[in-house]
Motif scaffolding. Structure first.
Motif, PDB file in Angstrom:
ATOM      1  N   MET A   1       4.897  -3.468  10.523  1.00  0.00           N
ATOM      2  CA  MET A   1       4.714  -2.259   9.739  1.00  0.00           C
ATOM      3  C   MET A   1       3.401  -2.357   8.966  1.00  0.00           C
ATOM      4  O   MET A   1       3.037  -3.403   8.458  1.00  0.00           O
ATOM      5  CB  MET A   1       5.886  -2.078   8.773  1.00  0.00           C
ATOM      6  N   THR A   2       2.716  -1.263   8.860  1.00  0.00           N
ATOM      7  CA  THR A   2       1.501  -1.188   8.067  1.00  0.00           C
ATOM      8  C   THR A   2       1.858  -0.642   6.695  1.00  0.00           C
ATOM      9  O   THR A   2       2.539   0.376   6.585  1.00  0.00           O
ATOM     10  CB  THR A   2       0.475  -0.264   8.740  1.00  0.00           C
ATOM     11  N   TYR A   3       1.406  -1.332   5.672  1.00  0.00           N
ATOM     12  CA  TYR A   3       1.701  -0.929   4.300  1.00  0.00           C
ATOM     13  C   TYR A   3       0.464  -0.285   3.678  1.00  0.00           C
ATOM     14  O   TYR A   3      -0.655  -0.698   3.957  1.00  0.00           O
ATOM     15  CB  TYR A   3       2.083  -2.144   3.449  1.00  0.00           C
ATOM     16  N   PRO A   4       0.682   0.694   2.790  1.00  0.00           N
ATOM     17  CA  PRO A   4      -0.469   1.222   2.057  1.00  0.00           C
ATOM     18  C   PRO A   4      -0.992   0.158   1.098  1.00  0.00           C
ATOM     19  O   PRO A   4      -0.269  -0.763   0.714  1.00  0.00           O
ATOM     20  CB  PRO A   4       0.103   2.426   1.300  1.00  0.00           C
ATOM     21  N   LYS A   5      -2.230   0.290   0.720  1.00  0.00           N
ATOM     22  CA  LYS A   5      -2.851  -0.680  -0.177  1.00  0.00           C
ATOM     23  C   LYS A   5      -2.532  -0.339  -1.630  1.00  0.00           C
ATOM     24  O   LYS A   5      -2.694   0.806  -2.061  1.00  0.00           O
ATOM     25  CB  LYS A   5      -4.361  -0.692   0.027  1.00  0.00           C
ATOM     26  N   LEU A   6      -2.092  -1.334  -2.363  1.00  0.00           N
ATOM     27  CA  LEU A   6      -1.837  -1.188  -3.789  1.00  0.00           C
ATOM     28  C   LEU A   6      -3.181  -1.086  -4.501  1.00  0.00           C
ATOM     29  O   LEU A   6      -4.055  -1.942  -4.332  1.00  0.00           O
ATOM     30  CB  LEU A   6      -1.049  -2.400  -4.296  1.00  0.00           C
ATOM     31  N   VAL A   7      -3.359  -0.025  -5.297  1.00  0.00           N
ATOM     32  CA  VAL A   7      -4.648   0.171  -5.965  1.00  0.00           C
ATOM     33  C   VAL A   7      -4.572   0.032  -7.479  1.00  0.00           C
ATOM     34  O   VAL A   7      -5.564  -0.297  -8.119  1.00  0.00           O
ATOM     35  CB  VAL A   7      -5.309   1.509  -5.583  1.00  0.00           C
ATOM     36  N   SER A   8      -3.388   0.299  -8.068  1.00  0.00           N
ATOM     37  CA  SER A   8      -3.255   0.107  -9.513  1.00  0.00           C
ATOM     38  C   SER A   8      -1.793  -0.086  -9.888  1.00  0.00           C
ATOM     39  O   SER A   8      -0.886   0.222  -9.117  1.00  0.00           O
ATOM     40  CB  SER A   8      -3.870   1.275 -10.297  1.00  0.00           C
ATOM     41  N   VAL A   9      -1.606  -0.614 -11.090  1.00  0.00           N
ATOM     42  CA  VAL A   9      -0.264  -0.909 -11.585  1.00  0.00           C
ATOM     43  C   VAL A   9      -0.238  -0.681 -13.086  1.00  0.00           C
ATOM     44  O   VAL A   9      -1.246  -0.849 -13.769  1.00  0.00           O
ATOM     45  CB  VAL A   9       0.136  -2.371 -11.251  1.00  0.00           C
ATOM     46  N   ARG A  10       0.929  -0.287 -13.566  1.00  0.00           N
ATOM     47  CA  ARG A  10       1.163  -0.162 -15.007  1.00  0.00           C
ATOM     48  C   ARG A  10       2.519  -0.772 -15.290  1.00  0.00           C
ATOM     49  O   ARG A  10       3.510  -0.447 -14.634  1.00  0.00           O
ATOM     50  CB  ARG A  10       1.141   1.310 -15.436  1.00  0.00           C
TER      51      ARG A  10
END
Length: 79
Positions: free
Chosen positions: A1-10
């Motif tokens: 499976m291809t996952y989207p890239k994590l770009v930010s977190v809070r």
């Protein structure tokens, strides 16, 4: 499976991570179950937990802990 890239977190005070991905998705991960593991014990301090960031798509804390981005995506819920 291809996952989207994590770009930010809070991080919030309930030990939840609000995750934002490059495909526009926003997801919520409850980190509470992980806090009893010795590797993550320092994150029980809310001030330390809040020092989370995304480095090259990976989740990392200023205190040195990290967490698998694929597990985050698979076990998180849409916001």
């Amino acid at each position: 499976m291809t996952y989207p890239k994590l770009v930010s977190v809070r991080a919030d005070t309930a030990y939840h991570l609000h995750l934002y991905y490059d495909n526009g998705e926003a997801r919520l991960y409850d980190f509470t179950p992980n806090l009893s593991h010795p590797y993550y014990r320092a994150l029980q301090n809310p001030a330390v937990f809040s020092q989370v960031s995304v480095i090259h798509g990976d989740l990392e804390w200023a205190s040195g802990q990290d967490f698998c981005p694929f597990t985050l995506y698979e076990k998180s819920l849409p916001e």
